[in-house]
Design an enzyme around this catalytic site. Sequence first.
Site, PDB file in Angstrom:
ATOM      1  N   ASP A   1     -23.459 -51.288   1.029  1.00 45.38           N
ATOM      2  CA  ASP A   1     -24.112 -52.092   0.005  1.00 45.38           C
ATOM      3  C   ASP A   1     -24.567 -51.250  -1.178  1.00 45.38           C
ATOM      4  OD1 ASP A   1     -23.950 -54.638   1.308  1.00 45.38           O
ATOM      5  OD2 ASP A   1     -25.480 -53.938   2.704  1.00 45.38           O
TER       6      ASP A   1
ATOM      7  N   ASP B   1     -22.012 -45.295   2.701  1.00 48.64           N
ATOM      8  CA  ASP B   1     -22.815 -46.514   2.777  1.00 48.64           C
ATOM      9  C   ASP B   1     -21.996 -47.653   2.152  1.00 48.64           C
ATOM     10  OD1 ASP B   1     -25.191 -48.199   2.898  1.00 48.64           O
ATOM     11  OD2 ASP B   1     -25.374 -47.847   0.741  1.00 48.64           O
TER      12      ASP B   1
ATOM     13  N   GLY C   1     -26.290 -50.011   7.044  1.00 44.73           N
ATOM     14  CA  GLY C   1     -27.428 -50.693   7.645  1.00 44.73           C
ATOM     15  C   GLY C   1     -27.268 -52.199   7.558  1.00 44.73           C
TER      16      GLY C   1
END
Length: 297
Positions: free
Chosen positions: A90, A88, A177
């Site tokens: 962030d 991921d 995302g």
Amino acid sequence: MAYPRILTLIADRASTSLTAAQIRAGREMVAGDTPRILSEGEAADIPCPAHAFSQPSIAIIRAAFAGHAIDALLTPSRGRRKGLLVADMDSTIVTSETLDELSRHAGVGEKVSAITARSMNGEIDFEAALRQRVALLKGLSLAALDTTLNETRLTPGARTLVATMRAHNARCALVSGGFTWFTSRIAAQCGFDEHHANTLEHTTDALTGTVGEPILGRTAKLALLQSLAQARGVRLAATLAVGDGANDLDMLKAAGLGIAFHAKPIVRQAIETRIDHADLRALLFAQGYPAAAFVDD
């Protein structure tokens, strides 16, 4: 004698050191064998026997080091080094939430951050929350993207993690995302082989307040982990996934080694293997890499 499990103790090197006494305490708790020092004062592996009723759980071991900024991981001794990293972005590879930081330049920082917090803790649907947050950015100048990127900082250990795994023939993918505008640049800074994220739509000079469909969220992250493993020719057992939010949960559970990194409460509760204190070098220690094998960018 071969031991089926490894207890790894990792100190947050920015604030403390791992002492011989702490290593000895960890060894005694699991009735372990001779420790292997991975990094002096920072990390150690302790081979330990199969789980028995009399042995403490990882939660109890972790609690024993509470207040000392030391992480404890209990993993299988076989197949530790992974052939695929899916990370991921962030609050994992970078220290901030890029969408939240971008929203400050639109004057809607508090609104967006509140939605982000609820989404990352699994309180609201990720896809709906993303559309809602991006809508608040309508009309924001594209110059704010550059400003936000310049303000974004890599998490300590990010480059070393990627460089070391690639040097040992692992493929590294940034799967977020967030938005490709940021992932493309962060992936390049860290040396990732590839990146996947959402598309932030815009005109020639401003954001439109819309995001490209379909949205890359929780289900898509899992699907990418699976497809990347298949393309790489490795089983899921040979994969490492790392993230901090609810939209990372499915891929963390499916990976051979899923690590919750400085994660939100819902993720800490669901994922047993977690890093609460140390930086991203911890993911290398979790795979049995000694610091001497690290490749620094």
